[in-house]
Motif scaffolding. Structure first.
Motif, PDB file in Angstrom:
ATOM      1  N   VAL A  65      -8.085  16.392   0.330  1.00 52.61           N
ATOM      2  CA  VAL A  65      -8.350  16.870   1.690  1.00 52.61           C
ATOM      3  C   VAL A  65      -8.764  15.759   2.654  1.00 52.61           C
ATOM      4  N   ALA A  66      -8.876  14.523   2.177  1.00 49.74           N
ATOM      5  CA  ALA A  66      -9.144  13.391   3.072  1.00 49.74           C
ATOM      6  C   ALA A  66      -8.613  12.122   2.423  1.00 49.74           C
ATOM      7  N   VAL A  67      -7.900  11.329   3.215  1.00 51.54           N
ATOM      8  CA  VAL A  67      -7.310  10.079   2.720  1.00 51.54           C
ATOM      9  C   VAL A  67      -7.480   8.981   3.757  1.00 51.54           C
ATOM     10  N   ARG A  68      -7.334   7.745   3.264  1.00 53.23           N
ATOM     11  CA  ARG A  68      -7.406   6.585   4.162  1.00 53.23           C
ATOM     12  C   ARG A  68      -6.472   5.505   3.636  1.00 53.23           C
ATOM     13  N   LYS A  69      -5.794   4.864   4.573  1.00 60.58           N
ATOM     14  CA  LYS A  69      -4.968   3.700   4.248  1.00 60.58           C
ATOM     15  C   LYS A  69      -5.053   2.752   5.434  1.00 60.58           C
ATOM     16  N   GLY A  70      -5.638   1.599   5.201  1.00 58.58           N
ATOM     17  CA  GLY A  70      -5.791   0.639   6.291  1.00 58.58           C
ATOM     18  C   GLY A  70      -6.576   1.242   7.438  1.00 58.58           C
ATOM     19  N   VAL A  71      -5.961   1.294   8.608  1.00 59.88           N
ATOM     20  CA  VAL A  71      -6.631   1.819   9.794  1.00 59.88           C
ATOM     21  C   VAL A  71      -6.269   3.291  10.054  1.00 59.88           C
ATOM     22  N   LEU A  72      -5.642   3.932   9.092  1.00 59.84           N
ATOM     23  CA  LEU A  72      -5.277   5.340   9.234  1.00 59.84           C
ATOM     24  C   LEU A  72      -6.178   6.201   8.359  1.00 59.84           C
ATOM     25  N   MET A  73      -6.628   7.316   8.914  1.00 61.51           N
ATOM     26  CA  MET A  73      -7.439   8.273   8.168  1.00 61.51           C
ATOM     27  C   MET A  73      -6.929   9.662   8.503  1.00 61.51           C
ATOM     28  N   ALA A  74      -6.866  10.525   7.504  1.00 61.65           N
ATOM     29  CA  ALA A  74      -6.433  11.906   7.732  1.00 61.65           C
ATOM     30  C   ALA A  74      -7.345  12.848   6.962  1.00 61.65           C
ATOM     31  N   THR A  75      -7.680  13.963   7.601  1.00 60.66           N
ATOM     32  CA  THR A  75      -8.479  14.994   6.940  1.00 60.66           C
ATOM     33  C   THR A  75      -7.793  16.344   7.129  1.00 60.66           C
ATOM     34  N   ALA A  76      -7.902  17.198   6.130  1.00 60.40           N
ATOM     35  CA  ALA A  76      -7.377  18.560   6.232  1.00 60.40           C
ATOM     36  C   ALA A  76      -8.422  19.489   6.832  1.00 60.40           C
ATOM     37  N   PHE A  77      -9.644  19.032   6.933  1.00 57.52           N
ATOM     38  CA  PHE A  77     -10.736  19.810   7.517  1.00 57.52           C
ATOM     39  C   PHE A  77     -11.019  19.280   8.920  1.00 57.52           C
ATOM     40  N   HIS A  78     -11.917  19.939   9.622  1.00 58.80           N
ATOM     41  CA  HIS A  78     -12.214  19.609  11.015  1.00 58.80           C
ATOM     42  C   HIS A  78     -13.653  19.108  11.168  1.00 58.80           C
ATOM     43  N   PRO A  79     -13.892  17.804  11.030  1.00 57.27           N
ATOM     44  CA  PRO A  79     -15.260  17.301  11.180  1.00 57.27           C
ATOM     45  C   PRO A  79     -15.813  17.483  12.595  1.00 57.27           C
ATOM     46  N   GLU A  80     -14.943  17.664  13.570  1.00 55.58           N
ATOM     47  CA  GLU A  80     -15.406  17.839  14.953  1.00 55.58           C
ATOM     48  C   GLU A  80     -16.053  19.203  15.183  1.00 55.58           C
ATOM     49  N   LEU A  81     -15.950  20.117  14.230  1.00 54.09           N
ATOM     50  CA  LEU A  81     -16.543  21.446  14.382  1.00 54.09           C
ATOM     51  C   LEU A  81     -17.945  21.546  13.799  1.00 54.09           C
ATOM     52  N   THR A  82     -18.492  20.422  13.384  1.00 50.24           N
ATOM     53  CA  THR A  82     -19.861  20.411  12.871  1.00 50.24           C
ATOM     54  C   THR A  82     -20.678  19.399  13.665  1.00 50.24           C
ATOM     55  N   THR A  83     -21.968  19.421  13.463  1.00 57.09           N
ATOM     56  CA  THR A  83     -22.828  18.448  14.143  1.00 57.09           C
ATOM     57  C   THR A  83     -23.023  17.184  13.312  1.00 57.09           C
ATOM     58  N   ASP A  84     -22.410  17.124  12.145  1.00 59.04           N
ATOM     59  CA  ASP A  84     -22.478  15.944  11.284  1.00 59.04           C
ATOM     60  C   ASP A  84     -21.491  14.910  11.822  1.00 59.04           C
ATOM     61  N   LEU A  85     -21.989  13.792  12.305  1.00 61.39           N
ATOM     62  CA  LEU A  85     -21.141  12.780  12.944  1.00 61.39           C
ATOM     63  C   LEU A  85     -20.697  11.666  12.002  1.00 61.39           C
ATOM     64  N   ARG A  86     -21.014  11.783  10.728  1.00 64.61           N
ATOM     65  CA  ARG A  86     -20.726  10.680   9.808  1.00 64.61           C
ATOM     66  C   ARG A  86     -19.237  10.387   9.662  1.00 64.61           C
ATOM     67  N   TRP A  87     -18.379  11.406   9.649  1.00 59.91           N
ATOM     68  CA  TRP A  87     -16.933  11.137   9.564  1.00 59.91           C
ATOM     69  C   TRP A  87     -16.462  10.386  10.799  1.00 59.91           C
TER      70      TRP A  87
END
Length: 136
Positions: A65-87
């Protein structure tokens, strides 16, 4: 493959844990697609363990549900819908690290976001029990 809308807590990867708080994070999935396979150059940041019923249907126990390669990151979830800013912090730092112009993103960008007085609370996300039959 697509899974229904729901939320859960998942273990935080090191790139997210490094910003403090907890060892897990709230993952909000809104009819999110999942990554079924990743090449050796792709870093898997988070996985979701399927329910026994989902595992039977999809023939696997976990999905990525979350991957990274170089400067690209993709998530299947929505971190913007929470108050947790760590992502968000991890993403900005990743871009800064790989940028030819690291000064374009100031280090203080996320420093005071938690103190914005009008920041909305986490949005509610409901499980399958709240969905109408035609939405499933």
């Amino acid at each position: 493959m697509q899974i229904n809308s729901f939320e859960t807590r998942l273990p935080a990867p090191d790139c997210v844990k490094s910003y403090g708080s907890t060892d897990d994070f709230r993952a909000v999935f809104i009819r999110a697609p999942a990554v079924l396979a990743a090449g050796p150059e792709v870093e898997i940041l988070a996985e979701y363990t399927l329910t026994p019923e989902e595992a039977v249907v999809h023939g696997r126990e976990k999905v990525i549900v979350a991957v990274r390669k170089g400067v690209l990151m993709a998530t299947a979830f929505h971190p913007e819908l929470t108050t947790d800013l760590r992502w968000h912090q991890a993403f900005v730092d990743m871009v800064r690290k790989h940028s030819q112009q690291p000064d374009k993103v100031p280090p203080s960008l996320f420093q005071n976001l938690g103190r914005i007085p009008n920041r909305p609370p986490d949005l509610p996300v409901y499980g399958k029990e709240f969905m109408r039959a035609e939405q499933m």
